[in-house]
Design a protein around this motif. Structure first.
Motif, PDB file in Angstrom:
ATOM      1  N   THR A 635       0.811  -1.224   0.000  1.00  0.00           N
ATOM      2  CA  THR A 635       0.000   0.000   0.000  1.00  0.00           C
ATOM      3  C   THR A 635       0.839   1.267   0.000  1.00  0.00           C
ATOM      4  O   THR A 635       0.294   2.360   0.046  1.00  0.00           O
ATOM      5  CB  THR A 635      -0.919   0.011   1.230  1.00  0.00           C
ATOM      6  OG1 THR A 635      -0.113  -0.043   2.417  1.00  0.00           O
ATOM      7  CG2 THR A 635      -1.865  -1.181   1.197  1.00  0.00           C
ATOM      8  N   CYS A 636       2.169   1.145  -0.021  1.00  0.00           N
ATOM      9  CA  CYS A 636       3.010   2.337  -0.020  1.00  0.00           C
ATOM     10  C   CYS A 636       2.892   3.064  -1.356  1.00  0.00           C
ATOM     11  O   CYS A 636       2.722   2.427  -2.404  1.00  0.00           O
ATOM     12  CB  CYS A 636       4.467   1.968   0.238  1.00  0.00           C
ATOM     13  SG  CYS A 636       4.780   1.491   1.954  1.00  0.00           S
ATOM     14  N   ASP A 681      -8.996  -9.769  -6.155  1.00  0.00           N
ATOM     15  CA  ASP A 681      -8.303 -10.101  -4.908  1.00  0.00           C
ATOM     16  C   ASP A 681      -8.261  -8.856  -4.026  1.00  0.00           C
ATOM     17  O   ASP A 681      -7.622  -7.855  -4.371  1.00  0.00           O
ATOM     18  CB  ASP A 681      -6.881 -10.582  -5.211  1.00  0.00           C
ATOM     19  CG  ASP A 681      -6.163 -11.066  -3.956  1.00  0.00           C
ATOM     20  OD1 ASP A 681      -6.710 -10.885  -2.851  1.00  0.00           O
ATOM     21  OD2 ASP A 681      -5.057 -11.628  -4.088  1.00  0.00           O
ATOM     22  N   PRO A 682      -8.954  -8.883  -2.859  1.00  0.00           N
ATOM     23  CA  PRO A 682      -9.001  -7.676  -2.009  1.00  0.00           C
ATOM     24  C   PRO A 682      -7.648  -7.334  -1.389  1.00  0.00           C
ATOM     25  O   PRO A 682      -7.460  -6.229  -0.894  1.00  0.00           O
ATOM     26  CB  PRO A 682     -10.030  -8.051  -0.924  1.00  0.00           C
ATOM     27  CG  PRO A 682      -9.978  -9.557  -0.871  1.00  0.00           C
ATOM     28  CD  PRO A 682      -9.719 -10.008  -2.266  1.00  0.00           C
ATOM     29  N   ASN A 683      -6.706  -8.283  -1.387  1.00  0.00           N
ATOM     30  CA  ASN A 683      -5.408  -8.040  -0.751  1.00  0.00           C
ATOM     31  C   ASN A 683      -4.344  -7.627  -1.761  1.00  0.00           C
ATOM     32  O   ASN A 683      -3.165  -7.531  -1.409  1.00  0.00           O
ATOM     33  CB  ASN A 683      -4.938  -9.300  -0.007  1.00  0.00           C
ATOM     34  CG  ASN A 683      -5.881  -9.687   1.108  1.00  0.00           C
ATOM     35  OD1 ASN A 683      -6.330  -8.831   1.864  1.00  0.00           O
ATOM     36  ND2 ASN A 683      -6.190 -10.977   1.221  1.00  0.00           N
ATOM     37  N   ALA A 684      -4.748  -7.442  -3.028  1.00  0.00           N
ATOM     38  CA  ALA A 684      -3.776  -7.110  -4.061  1.00  0.00           C
ATOM     39  C   ALA A 684      -3.923  -5.649  -4.473  1.00  0.00           C
ATOM     40  O   ALA A 684      -4.988  -5.046  -4.358  1.00  0.00           O
ATOM     41  CB  ALA A 684      -3.952  -8.019  -5.281  1.00  0.00           C
ATOM     42  N   VAL A 685      -2.798  -5.090  -4.932  1.00  0.00           N
ATOM     43  CA  VAL A 685      -2.783  -3.721  -5.436  1.00  0.00           C
ATOM     44  C   VAL A 685      -2.620  -3.781  -6.956  1.00  0.00           C
ATOM     45  O   VAL A 685      -1.754  -4.506  -7.466  1.00  0.00           O
ATOM     46  CB  VAL A 685      -1.613  -2.933  -4.813  1.00  0.00           C
ATOM     47  CG1 VAL A 685      -1.505  -1.555  -5.469  1.00  0.00           C
ATOM     48  CG2 VAL A 685      -1.827  -2.783  -3.320  1.00  0.00           C
ATOM     49  N   THR A 700      -0.522  -6.880 -10.795  1.00  0.00           N
ATOM     50  CA  THR A 700      -0.959  -6.781  -9.398  1.00  0.00           C
ATOM     51  C   THR A 700       0.182  -7.192  -8.492  1.00  0.00           C
ATOM     52  O   THR A 700       1.038  -7.994  -8.843  1.00  0.00           O
ATOM     53  CB  THR A 700      -2.181  -7.679  -9.121  1.00  0.00           C
ATOM     54  OG1 THR A 700      -1.832  -9.049  -9.380  1.00  0.00           O
ATOM     55  CG2 THR A 700      -3.359  -7.274  -9.975  1.00  0.00           C
ATOM     56  N   TYR A 701       0.148  -6.619  -7.310  1.00  0.00           N
ATOM     57  CA  TYR A 701       1.200  -6.848  -6.302  1.00  0.00           C
ATOM     58  C   TYR A 701       0.511  -7.267  -5.004  1.00  0.00           C
ATOM     59  O   TYR A 701      -0.362  -6.581  -4.502  1.00  0.00           O
ATOM     60  CB  TYR A 701       2.014  -5.567  -6.137  1.00  0.00           C
ATOM     61  CG  TYR A 701       2.925  -5.516  -4.940  1.00  0.00           C
ATOM     62  CD1 TYR A 701       3.511  -6.671  -4.411  1.00  0.00           C
ATOM     63  CD2 TYR A 701       3.231  -4.293  -4.325  1.00  0.00           C
ATOM     64  CE1 TYR A 701       4.360  -6.601  -3.331  1.00  0.00           C
ATOM     65  CE2 TYR A 701       4.073  -4.210  -3.239  1.00  0.00           C
ATOM     66  CZ  TYR A 701       4.640  -5.382  -2.738  1.00  0.00           C
ATOM     67  OH  TYR A 701       5.474  -5.322  -1.660  1.00  0.00           O
ATOM     68  N   SER A 702       0.923  -8.425  -4.461  1.00  0.00           N
ATOM     69  CA  SER A 702       0.321  -8.903  -3.213  1.00  0.00           C
ATOM     70  C   SER A 702       1.365  -9.633  -2.392  1.00  0.00           C
ATOM     71  O   SER A 702       2.401 -10.056  -2.895  1.00  0.00           O
ATOM     72  CB  SER A 702      -0.874  -9.826  -3.504  1.00  0.00           C
ATOM     73  OG  SER A 702      -0.451 -10.980  -4.232  1.00  0.00           O
ATOM     74  N   GLU A 703       1.068  -9.742  -1.112  1.00  0.00           N
ATOM     75  CA  GLU A 703       1.937 -10.471  -0.177  1.00  0.00           C
ATOM     76  C   GLU A 703       1.188 -11.695   0.321  1.00  0.00           C
ATOM     77  O   GLU A 703       0.088 -11.583   0.875  1.00  0.00           O
ATOM     78  CB  GLU A 703       2.327  -9.584   1.012  1.00  0.00           C
ATOM     79  CG  GLU A 703       3.136  -8.354   0.650  1.00  0.00           C
ATOM     80  CD  GLU A 703       4.555  -8.713   0.273  1.00  0.00           C
ATOM     81  OE1 GLU A 703       4.954  -9.870   0.546  1.00  0.00           O
ATOM     82  OE2 GLU A 703       5.264  -7.865  -0.299  1.00  0.00           O
ATOM     83  N   GLY A 731      -6.084   0.036  -4.499  1.00  0.00           N
ATOM     84  CA  GLY A 731      -6.423  -1.195  -3.806  1.00  0.00           C
ATOM     85  C   GLY A 731      -7.628  -1.832  -4.457  1.00  0.00           C
ATOM     86  O   GLY A 731      -8.595  -1.160  -4.785  1.00  0.00           O
ATOM     87  N   LEU A 732      -7.547  -3.138  -4.687  1.00  0.00           N
ATOM     88  CA  LEU A 732      -8.651  -3.819  -5.376  1.00  0.00           C
ATOM     89  C   LEU A 732      -9.722  -4.231  -4.385  1.00  0.00           C
ATOM     90  O   LEU A 732      -9.422  -4.553  -3.246  1.00  0.00           O
ATOM     91  CB  LEU A 732      -8.096  -5.050  -6.100  1.00  0.00           C
ATOM     92  CG  LEU A 732      -7.020  -4.746  -7.172  1.00  0.00           C
ATOM     93  CD1 LEU A 732      -6.522  -6.037  -7.775  1.00  0.00           C
ATOM     94  CD2 LEU A 732      -7.612  -3.857  -8.248  1.00  0.00           C
TER      95      LEU A 732
END
Length: 732
Positions: A635-636, A681-685, A700-703, A731-732
């Motif tokens: 989220t940065c 994906d709610p946790n992906a950017v 997309t970028y996720s951890e 944010g998705l």
């Protein structure tokens, strides 16, 4: 010798007076006066800010501690500068020849790659000093390459491939250096059970009865076949003569061969003025130290050269295999870079070895060694792109810290290594050094700083500034001491049976009229209940826990904060209830390290620029950032920009990080390519950017929960409209 009463008196006499304590209380505890120095030398070792006044008429007659104080305090109280003893640490450059720019030609024997070459340090304990080291890898430096090959049966196809290796390799290496030499050696394993076939029918032909390959030569530990030479045709000739052998178990005896190739310098022909490369080609794991016990070999390897007149390793059946530590020591001592050329299935094993043996690298070898030339060239370029400093023979009482300044000009505290360099680049390292104590008088120490794999080194000699000059003017039976004591540095050391600042009292004298001088305040216990009053002075009791001291026995060296039961965490000294931490530690109990090397992220920043380093651990301050070095932050604001560079270099070989080595070092995330990008994906950017040809690239970028960063990207960019931003995230 002093008797116990005199020692107790000296302890009391060596502490701070009340009026000085009150004067300094507003500024905090004065470490110089909170110690228990009985002499000038003891004062100097308390703290580097402490000074001793040797002036005859100075301070109060009833205390010696007033002579040990901060320099400015002594000056305010009337001590003249030439009577003060307060040496400082210093650095003197003894030899500093300029760095060379080229390695070959008429000046090759005078090539200098580190500056300075000799320095001398004079250290006072706790008084840190520093110096700068510059390193440059010069162009066209001579190269010695020794090819060490596994000739076990499984390497037969590799042997066939390299029969003309010498000429081809020399042609490639001469593009990098005009002065190249090549040598050759081979190994199998110890010719003894259970490592090799030892039955009579196998003695001359261990392949006897083996249908796939019925004939081969007896096994051997290590055989040196060709000394380093610029006549590369001889390499081809020697390889043509070789035949494979057969050993019994899967592991090979290659580490025996590596050590002999490193230490038998005259036989191999290593030049002092050359870059040393040892290429180790194999398709199996090595035997390690203690494996030799399986064959009854209990004698550890001695690290020496054992080559007979046939140029074969004569200690193969007498000593165990060498340990990784011994290999690392001998390779470093002889400035040899080791290149593991191994098959793909062994890559991880040998990669782990490189972490334990400095100056080693590992490359993947094709099953038939067809890529060996490119492998060697790649490894050479990788090695020459790095500079890493090592310290040899560092004395235990010295603490060193490094700050690297690489090509970007930014200081990197805690690092002693620079990467991604080009030949001819100059890098520098600031070295800070601190002595933790005083050795025996007259002690001189030395140590060496050298870049891994270089012959060049910086020699550092060290002496200690622990003595006071006023000690040389000691007077025996001095009138200053009532003619019954020794006068040294402004104080008296009384003969047995006498006490007092001028030896004016005899042991055992006491009286009620003197007791008030031993109370810190009216109504308080005499000497705080921790001592007795004698000759107007408190004589503090002994304690099983440590030393009790002070004008009124108010101080001790054991009532300080502890960490896990250890006084001052073991990283400081207890002075009158307060921990005085050693260099590199802070906190009430000295349990917090100031070393920031564990907080440095892959991009060289402290905590990835998203937090601060406290006690050796990152505290992430950027919302959404996490990880050991705050390197993860979907989220940065800069998350998409950072990951975009990895997408560009990994998928399209473009962008700022397109250099292969830089891309591999900085971009370690998993990248998944898809035809259609899912955005649920709610946790992906979701990240978007416009490419040079006006297309829009989405990823997309996720951890993940396992700690891995995952980038999911389209295989190909799509056409973007005119309103598409150059880079955005949501944010998705």
């Amino acid at each position: 010798m002093w008797n116990p009463w005199q020692l107790l008196y000296r302890t009391a006499l060596g502490c701070m007076i009340l009026e000085i304590f009150i004067h300094n209380v507003a500024q905090g505890l004065n470490v110089c006066m909170s110690g228990s120095a009985l002499s000038c030398e003891e004062c100097l070792i308390i703290h580097p800010s402490c000074a001793w006044c040797a002036q005859e008429k100075f301070g109060s007659a009833r205390t010696l501690m007033s002579r040990c104080d901060l320099r400015q305090n002594l000056q305010k109280r009337g001590c003249e500068a030439h009577h003060m003893e307060s040496p400082r640490s210093s650095t003197k450059v003894v030899k500093s020849e300029p760095l060379s720019s080229k390695g070959s030609g008429p000046t090759q024997y005078d090539v200098i790659q580190i500056m300075p070459q000799k320095i001398s340090l004079s250290l006072r304990p706790g008084d840190q000093t520093s110096f700068k080291v510059q390193v440059r890898q010069v162009e066209d430096y001579p190269v010695d390459l020794y090819y060490l090959m596994d000739l076990s049966l499984s390497m037969k196809d590799d042997l066939d491939t390299i029969r003309n290796l010498g000429t081809k390799l020399a042609d490639e290496m001469r593009k990098l250096t005009s002065n190249f030499r090549l040598g050759f050696g081979s190994f199998v394993d110890k010719n003894m059970s259970p490592f090799s076939y030892t039955a009579r029918k196998y003695q001359d032909n261990p392949c006897n009865g083996y249908k796939l390959f019925p004939s081969c030569v007896p096994s051997f530990g290590f055989r040196h076949l060709l000394s380093l030479t610029d006549k590369v045709d001889r390499f081809n000739e020697e390889v043509q003569k070789q035949m494979v052998s057969r050993n019994r178990d899967a592991p090979e005896g290659g580490f025996d061969a590596i050590l002999q190739a490193a230490v038998c310098k005259e036989r191999i022909g290593w030049r002092k003025e050359a870059f040393h490369l040892l290429v180790f080609a194999t398709d199996d794991v090595p035997h390690l130290a203690l494996d030799g016990k399986l064959g009854g070999l209990v004698q550890p390897h001695d690290g020496e050269c054992h080559m007979n007149e046939k140029n074969e390793y004569s200690g193969s059946t007498n000593m165990d295999y060498p340990s990784l530590a011994l290999l690392g020591e001998k390779l470093a001592a002889n400035n040899i870079y080791l290149i593991f050329a191994v098959t793909k299935r062994l890559y991880v094993i040998y990669k782990n070895f490189t972490a334990l043996i400095p100056g080693t690298t590992v490359e993947i070898l094709d099953q038939d060694s067809k890529n060996i030339i490119q492998l060697i060239v790649n490894a050479y370029n990788s090695i020459r792109s790095k500079v890493e400093l090592t310290v040899w023979d560092q004395p235990e009482d010295l603490s060193l810290s490094f700050t690297a300044t690489c090509q970007d000009g930014q200081p990197l505290p805690g690092l002693r290594k620079c990467a991604d360099l080009k030949i001819g680049d100059t890098v520098s390292f600031d070295v800070s050094i601190d002595a933790r104590g005083c050795p025996a008088p007259g002690t001189q120490q030395s140590f060496t700083i050298k870049p891994v794999g270089f012959k060049d080194r910086l020699e550092v000699s060290v002496d200690y500034r622990c003595a006071c000059g006023c000690t040389d003017q000691t007077q025996a039976n001095s009138t200053h001491c009532s003619s019954i004591g020794q006068y040294t540095c402004g104080i008296c050391h009384c003969d047995p049976g006498y006490l007092g600042a001028r030896c004016e009292c005899q042991e055992g004298e006491a009286g009620s009229m003197y007791l008030s001088a031993c109370r810190q305040a009216e109504g308080m216990q005499i000497c705080g209940g921790r001592g007795e009053c004698s000759c107007n002075q408190c004589l503090c009791y002994e304690s099983e826990f440590g030393k009790i001291y002070g004008t009124f026995c108010e101080c001790d060296d054991f009532s300080c904060a502890r960490h896990k039961g250890i006084l001052c965490s073991g990283h400081g000294e207890c002075h009158c209830g307060e921990c005085k931490c050693h260099a590199g530690y802070i906190g009430d109990n000295c349990n917090c390290s100031t070393d920031t090397s564990s907080c440095v992220s892959d991009d060289g920043q402290i905590c990835s620029g998203r937090g601060s380093c406290a006690c050796g651990r990152c505290q992430c301050t950027e919302p959404g950032a996490f990880g050991d070095t705050c390197e993860k932050c979907p989220t940065c604001p800069d998350a998409c920009g950072t990951k975009r560079e990895c997408i560009e270099c990994r998928l399209f070989s473009s962008g700022r990080l397109s250099d292969n080595q830089t891309c591999q070092r900085l971009c370690k995330d998993e990248i998944i390519t898809v035809e259609t990008l899912k955005t649920d994906d709610p946790n992906a950017v979701l990240c978007l950017y416009k490419t040079e040809n006006e297309c829009v690239m989405k990823f997309t970028y996720s951890e993940h929960a396992n700690g891995m960063s995952v980038l999911t990207a389209l295989k190909e960019p799509g056409k973007g409209g005119p309103s598409t931003p150059p880079l955005s995230s949501t944010g998705l």
